[in-house]
Design a protein around this motif. Structure first.
Motif, PDB file in Angstrom:
ATOM      1  N   GLU A 159       9.269  -9.848   0.455  1.00 41.30           N
ATOM      2  CA  GLU A 159       9.305  -8.451   0.015  1.00 41.30           C
ATOM      3  C   GLU A 159       8.184  -8.169  -0.991  1.00 41.30           C
ATOM      4  O   GLU A 159       7.627  -7.072  -1.009  1.00 41.30           O
ATOM      5  CB  GLU A 159      10.672  -8.106  -0.577  1.00 41.30           C
ATOM      6  CG  GLU A 159      11.762  -8.171   0.485  1.00 41.30           C
ATOM      7  CD  GLU A 159      12.944  -7.267   0.221  1.00 41.30           C
ATOM      8  OE1 GLU A 159      13.090  -6.826  -0.927  1.00 41.30           O
ATOM      9  OE2 GLU A 159      13.709  -6.996   1.159  1.00 41.30           O
ATOM     10  N   LEU A 175       5.190  -7.679   1.141  1.00 43.22           N
ATOM     11  CA  LEU A 175       5.263  -6.383   1.852  1.00 43.22           C
ATOM     12  C   LEU A 175       4.946  -5.229   0.908  1.00 43.22           C
ATOM     13  O   LEU A 175       4.276  -4.265   1.285  1.00 43.22           O
ATOM     14  CB  LEU A 175       6.649  -6.197   2.474  1.00 43.22           C
ATOM     15  CG  LEU A 175       6.951  -7.090   3.674  1.00 43.22           C
ATOM     16  CD1 LEU A 175       8.426  -7.028   4.046  1.00 43.22           C
ATOM     17  CD2 LEU A 175       6.113  -6.683   4.874  1.00 43.22           C
ATOM     18  N   ASN A 176       5.426  -5.352  -0.333  1.00 41.48           N
ATOM     19  CA  ASN A 176       5.122  -4.314  -1.329  1.00 41.48           C
ATOM     20  C   ASN A 176       3.623  -4.235  -1.599  1.00 41.48           C
ATOM     21  O   ASN A 176       3.057  -3.152  -1.675  1.00 41.48           O
ATOM     22  CB  ASN A 176       5.858  -4.618  -2.640  1.00 41.48           C
ATOM     23  CG  ASN A 176       7.205  -3.928  -2.682  1.00 41.48           C
ATOM     24  OD1 ASN A 176       7.333  -2.792  -2.227  1.00 41.48           O
ATOM     25  ND2 ASN A 176       8.210  -4.614  -3.200  1.00 41.48           N
ATOM     26  N   THR A 193      10.119  -2.676   3.200  1.00 40.14           N
ATOM     27  CA  THR A 193      10.834  -3.959   3.116  1.00 40.14           C
ATOM     28  C   THR A 193      12.175  -3.841   3.830  1.00 40.14           C
ATOM     29  O   THR A 193      12.661  -2.745   4.114  1.00 40.14           O
ATOM     30  CB  THR A 193      11.105  -4.344   1.651  1.00 40.14           C
ATOM     31  OG1 THR A 193      12.016  -3.391   1.099  1.00 40.14           O
ATOM     32  CG2 THR A 193       9.828  -4.385   0.845  1.00 40.14           C
TER      33      THR A 193
END
Lengths: 360, 195
Positions: free
Chosen positions: B155, B158-159, B165
């Motif tokens: 995550e 992904l951020n 997410t």
């Protein structure tokens, strides 16, 4: 067993296998059909589909029967092959048969709860059938986990079910030495499997993971023996087709919505709340004592998934005076596909229902 | 924090194989203690500092979870190995007893069925025993714990990439789920009022 004999047997088995390659090479995946009895999708609700099988007698029993299967595996087990189809046999005995197909839940369905399934989808399917047939109540046949759902439903909506049949249905989840229950945490709780952790990690619980769990209950028999036994039938095309049909059914496993899995494992497997009368569906408490309608409990004597004792416990908790038990000398899956059982089980259901058609 | 590996159930008298397995497990446990718990494990428990504190914490936690999977997996493998050895032992005893009664094996199919039945029976008896069930549970829970730690790291990435997410998508699905229920409730209320 002498060494020479063993070598000779091995040679014969190899020759048999090689000569049967032609059978295997002729088969195509799309020729392996399951669910062959004609049916029509009559109602849709999200991913859920309600099917009505085409009646085969002119005057079916006036109260239709709804089959409620488990969320695990696909419901077409009840109609796997034409000559051993529970559904086809019930139709020929004069029943008007409906079936709920729960569909394939995706990640978008991970928040669905048992309340959504039982007081939502199942209730709306039953309402649809009641409206179409202008009946206050219909007959309900719950299978395996679907039987547990049917028990909960019948306890909460007594006016909508006329007769209840449960088949290989778990009721008491704390039967000693039941491996599936132990692995689900019936004895150790979260030390056997932390359900919250599993749902947090996976979201929905994958069908493949559940299949692995089921195979690991009898790892040799399910993972090795049955494929060794395949050598004996591989030169018989019909039996080979049946084998592959079963493979297709076993490994066609929908994922389980995370919240459903969480509640089912924690409340039923780990805390055994069904028989304690403390399962909550939405705002409602499930009390099996509220089931006052006739109940027929069908049990598989050699069931290693749902121990007979787990199903038999129902008699102690259900509130009805009209309670019947019938058992059959097969395992869990044998209830649907055993040729012998398919000669005796459907008539038991049909006769039991027929005897109660005119009862108020 | 994942539990440390637990002792497996004693299923019978000590045999040659029990001694071999126990020695192997003791050796692994010693290495585990010396090579990880006394060194890297302490490092992963230290509070990180600075701008990347949160990311480093997640990284250390993921490493720790992955490392702790090892002893639980080893303990589970040990139980599986014991199942095979005990099944083999029982098979040999059964074959001996059959031979002594003048009932030799007829063919390899009979042998394989006999062996299979014994393996499955021993497997079941082993895993309904609470100590072994606990070993299995520790392994399963360690897998899930490790998976969650990996997802938390994912995550972060992904951020950084400005991608949605899993947590965010779950939130959206939950909102849709609740709204759909609300719509259905309103429709039902409307239908009741119209009647």
């Amino acid at each position: 067993m002498q060494f020479e004999n063993a070598i000779a047997q091995y040679q014969r088995a190899t020759q048999k296998f090689l000569s049967s390659i032609s059978n295997l090479s002729r088969l195509r995946e799309d020729q392996i059909q399951v669910g062959v009895t004609p049916k029509t999708a009559v109602y849709h609700d999200d991913k859920v589909t309600l099917y009505r099988f085409q009646p085969v007698v002119a005057q079916p029993i006036p109260i239709p029967i709804l089959i409620c299967y488990a969320l695990i595996n696909r419901p077409l087990m009840v109609d796997l092959q034409a000559e051993r189809s529970l559904v086809a046999n019930l139709l020929h005995l004069g029943l008007d048969v409906y079936l709920i197909d729960w569909g394939y839940p995706t990640r978008a369905d991970r928040w669905l709860t048992l309340d959504d399934y039982i007081n939502g989808y199942l209730d709306r399917c039953i309402d649809w059938i009641r409206t179409q047939h202008q009946l206050p109540a219909i007959n309900l046949l719950g299978i395996c986990q679907g039987g547990t759902f049917s028990l909960c439903y019948s306890a909460l909506h007594p006016g909508k079910v006329k007769n209840l049949i449960v088949m290989v249905t778990p009721v008491d989840f704390h039967i000693p030495a039941a491996l599936l229950n132990c692995q689900g945490g019936s004895t150790l709780g979260a030390a056997a499997i932390d359900i919250d952790l599993a749902v947090e990690a996976a979201g929905n619980i994958s069908g493949d993971m559940l299949n692995y769990e089921f195979l690991m209950l009898k790892p040799w028999q399910q993972g090795v023996q049955k494929y060794l036994d395949l050598i004996d039938i591989v030169d018989d095309e019909d039996r080979l087709r049946n084998f592959i049909r079963m493979e297709k059914w076993i490994f066609d496993s929908p994922d389980q919505p995370g919240e459903v899995y969480r509640q089912f494992l924690k409340d039923f497997y780990q805390q055994n709340k069904l028989i304690q009368g403390s399962v909550m569906l939405g705002e409602q408490r499930v009390n099996l004592g509220q089931i006052k309608i006739p109940v027929l409990n069908l049990i598989a004597e050699k069931d290693h998934l749902v121990m007979p004792a787990s199903s038999l416990a129902l008699g102690q908790y259900v509130g009805t005076q009209d309670y019947t038990v019938r058992s059959f000398p097969v395992g869990h899956v044998g209830m649907y596909v055993s040729g012998k059982v398919q000669k005796t089980l459907p008539p038991v259901i049909a006769e039991w229902l027929q005897a109660r058609v005119n009862e108020p | 924090m994942i539990e440390k590996p637990v002792q497996t159930a004693d299923l019978g008298n000590t045999s040659f194989w029990d001694t071999v397995i126990k020695s192997w497990m003791d050796l692994s446990s010693t290495y585990w203690h010396a090579a990880y718990e006394q060194t890297l494990d302490r490092l992963t428990q230290l509070p990180p500092l600075g701008l990347n504190r949160e990311v480093n914490l997640k990284l250390l936690r993921a490493f720790d979870a992955w490392a702790r999977l090892y002893p639980t997996g080893l303990a589970y493998q040990q139980v599986l190995l014991e199942v095979q050895l005990r099944a083999l032992e029982e098979l040999l005893q059964t074959l001996t007893a059959m031979a002594q009664q003048g009932e030799p094996l007829k063919d390899w199919v009979q042998l394989q069925q006999l062996w299979g039945n014994i393996v499955d029976r021993v497997f079941e008896a082993t895993f309904v025993a609470e100590p072994n069930l606990r070993v299995r549970g520790s392994f399963v829970n360690a897998i899930n714990h490790s998976r969650i730690c990996q997802q938390e790291l994912m995550e972060v990435w992904l951020n950084w990439m400005n991608l949605p997410t899993r947590r965010e998508i779950d939130e959206i699905h939950k909102t849709i789920y609740e709204l759909r229920k609300e719509v259905r409730r309103l429709q039902q209320a409307l239908a009741r009022d119209e009647l």
